[in-house]
Design a protein around this motif. Structure first.
Motif, PDB file in Angstrom:
ATOM      1  N   LEU A   1       0.827  -1.201   0.000  1.00  0.00           N
ATOM      2  CA  LEU A   1       0.000   0.000   0.000  1.00  0.00           C
ATOM      3  C   LEU A   1       0.866   1.258   0.000  1.00  0.00           C
ATOM      4  O   LEU A   1       0.566   2.229  -0.690  1.00  0.00           O
ATOM      5  CB  LEU A   1      -0.924   0.000   1.214  1.00  0.00           C
ATOM      6  CG  LEU A   1      -1.925   1.136   1.321  1.00  0.00           C
ATOM      7  CD1 LEU A   1      -2.895   1.097   0.149  1.00  0.00           C
ATOM      8  CD2 LEU A   1      -2.672   1.050   2.634  1.00  0.00           C
ATOM      9  N   SER A   2       1.953   1.229   0.738  1.00  0.00           N
ATOM     10  CA  SER A   2       2.878   2.360   0.771  1.00  0.00           C
ATOM     11  C   SER A   2       3.460   2.642  -0.604  1.00  0.00           C
ATOM     12  O   SER A   2       3.507   3.794  -1.051  1.00  0.00           O
ATOM     13  CB  SER A   2       3.995   2.068   1.775  1.00  0.00           C
ATOM     14  OG  SER A   2       4.974   3.066   1.728  1.00  0.00           O
ATOM     15  N   VAL A   3       3.886   1.608  -1.300  1.00  0.00           N
ATOM     16  CA  VAL A   3       4.463   1.777  -2.639  1.00  0.00           C
ATOM     17  C   VAL A   3       3.420   2.334  -3.603  1.00  0.00           C
ATOM     18  O   VAL A   3       3.709   3.239  -4.398  1.00  0.00           O
ATOM     19  CB  VAL A   3       5.041   0.433  -3.156  1.00  0.00           C
ATOM     20  CG1 VAL A   3       5.358   0.504  -4.627  1.00  0.00           C
ATOM     21  CG2 VAL A   3       6.272   0.052  -2.357  1.00  0.00           C
TER      22      VAL A   3
ATOM     23  N   GLY B   1      -1.831  15.101  -4.355  1.00  0.00           N
ATOM     24  CA  GLY B   1      -0.502  14.552  -4.603  1.00  0.00           C
ATOM     25  C   GLY B   1       0.365  14.525  -3.358  1.00  0.00           C
ATOM     26  O   GLY B   1       1.026  13.513  -3.068  1.00  0.00           O
ATOM     27  N   VAL B   2       0.368  15.604  -2.600  1.00  0.00           N
ATOM     28  CA  VAL B   2       1.193  15.672  -1.390  1.00  0.00           C
ATOM     29  C   VAL B   2       0.712  14.682  -0.342  1.00  0.00           C
ATOM     30  O   VAL B   2       1.508  13.987   0.295  1.00  0.00           O
ATOM     31  CB  VAL B   2       1.218  17.107  -0.821  1.00  0.00           C
ATOM     32  CG1 VAL B   2       1.797  17.143   0.575  1.00  0.00           C
ATOM     33  CG2 VAL B   2       1.993  18.025  -1.739  1.00  0.00           C
ATOM     34  N   ILE B   3      -0.605  14.586  -0.165  1.00  0.00           N
ATOM     35  CA  ILE B   3      -1.142  13.651   0.837  1.00  0.00           C
ATOM     36  C   ILE B   3      -0.821  12.208   0.462  1.00  0.00           C
ATOM     37  O   ILE B   3      -0.419  11.406   1.318  1.00  0.00           O
ATOM     38  CB  ILE B   3      -2.659  13.873   0.999  1.00  0.00           C
ATOM     39  CG1 ILE B   3      -2.911  15.174   1.738  1.00  0.00           C
ATOM     40  CG2 ILE B   3      -3.305  12.694   1.727  1.00  0.00           C
ATOM     41  CD1 ILE B   3      -4.355  15.624   1.750  1.00  0.00           C
TER      42      ILE B   3
ATOM     43  N   GLY C   1       2.168   7.803   1.846  1.00  0.00           N
ATOM     44  CA  GLY C   1       2.835   6.555   1.486  1.00  0.00           C
ATOM     45  C   GLY C   1       4.189   6.405   2.151  1.00  0.00           C
ATOM     46  O   GLY C   1       4.563   5.330   2.601  1.00  0.00           O
ATOM     47  N   LEU C   2       4.920   7.525   2.224  1.00  0.00           N
ATOM     48  CA  LEU C   2       6.214   7.479   2.915  1.00  0.00           C
ATOM     49  C   LEU C   2       6.046   7.207   4.403  1.00  0.00           C
ATOM     50  O   LEU C   2       6.838   6.479   5.007  1.00  0.00           O
ATOM     51  CB  LEU C   2       6.973   8.797   2.708  1.00  0.00           C
ATOM     52  CG  LEU C   2       7.483   9.069   1.291  1.00  0.00           C
ATOM     53  CD1 LEU C   2       8.105  10.461   1.230  1.00  0.00           C
ATOM     54  CD2 LEU C   2       8.472   8.022   0.857  1.00  0.00           C
TER      55      LEU C   2
ATOM     56  N   VAL D   1       2.912   6.095  -2.800  1.00  0.00           N
ATOM     57  CA  VAL D   1       4.059   6.914  -3.208  1.00  0.00           C
ATOM     58  C   VAL D   1       4.111   7.052  -4.720  1.00  0.00           C
ATOM     59  O   VAL D   1       4.312   8.155  -5.247  1.00  0.00           O
ATOM     60  CB  VAL D   1       5.386   6.328  -2.655  1.00  0.00           C
ATOM     61  CG1 VAL D   1       6.586   6.968  -3.311  1.00  0.00           C
ATOM     62  CG2 VAL D   1       5.449   6.509  -1.149  1.00  0.00           C
ATOM     63  N   LEU D   2       3.916   5.964  -5.451  1.00  0.00           N
ATOM     64  CA  LEU D   2       3.962   6.034  -6.909  1.00  0.00           C
ATOM     65  C   LEU D   2       2.815   6.866  -7.480  1.00  0.00           C
ATOM     66  O   LEU D   2       3.012   7.638  -8.421  1.00  0.00           O
ATOM     67  CB  LEU D   2       3.939   4.627  -7.510  1.00  0.00           C
ATOM     68  CG  LEU D   2       5.178   3.775  -7.243  1.00  0.00           C
ATOM     69  CD1 LEU D   2       5.020   2.399  -7.875  1.00  0.00           C
ATOM     70  CD2 LEU D   2       6.421   4.460  -7.743  1.00  0.00           C
ATOM     71  N   HIS D   3       1.642   6.746  -6.919  1.00  0.00           N
ATOM     72  CA  HIS D   3       0.518   7.539  -7.420  1.00  0.00           C
ATOM     73  C   HIS D   3       0.696   9.014  -7.077  1.00  0.00           C
ATOM     74  O   HIS D   3       0.395   9.892  -7.898  1.00  0.00           O
ATOM     75  CB  HIS D   3      -0.801   7.016  -6.859  1.00  0.00           C
ATOM     76  CG  HIS D   3      -1.987   7.542  -7.581  1.00  0.00           C
ATOM     77  ND1 HIS D   3      -2.780   8.526  -7.063  1.00  0.00           N
ATOM     78  CD2 HIS D   3      -2.505   7.232  -8.791  1.00  0.00           C
ATOM     79  CE1 HIS D   3      -3.740   8.807  -7.932  1.00  0.00           C
ATOM     80  NE2 HIS D   3      -3.591   8.029  -8.991  1.00  0.00           N
TER      81      HIS D   3
END
Length: 73
Positions: free
Chosen positions: A13-15, A62-64, A69-70, A18-20
């Motif tokens: 889910l994190s990846v 985008g920031v959220i 994700g990070l 972050v990619l999106h």
């Protein structure tokens, strides 16, 4: 064993987040099936669908997603 499965789900889910988020913010991994990406094009799409103000909402989305994700990983 459950802990290992939950870790795998959390990292996956994190990846994805972050990619999106990177796709929305920076236009990374763009292609014919994914779309061009980037803040300007995402803001235009948000404005077309009635989400106002488009640029601010695209930036927030985008920031959220990227930061979330990070933080999950």
């Amino acid at each position: 064993m459950i802990g290992l499965g939950l870790t795998a789900i959390r990292l996956t889910l994190s990846v994805v987040f972050v990619l999106h988020g990177a796709h929305i913010l920076f236009g990374f991994w763009s292609g014919p099936a994914v779309g061009p990406g980037g803040l300007t094009l995402t803001a235009e799409q948000f404005t077309r669908t009635g989400v106002e103000p488009g640029y601010l909402m695209a930036l927030l989305a985008g920031v959220i997603q990227f930061a979330g994700g990070l933080l999950i990983g």
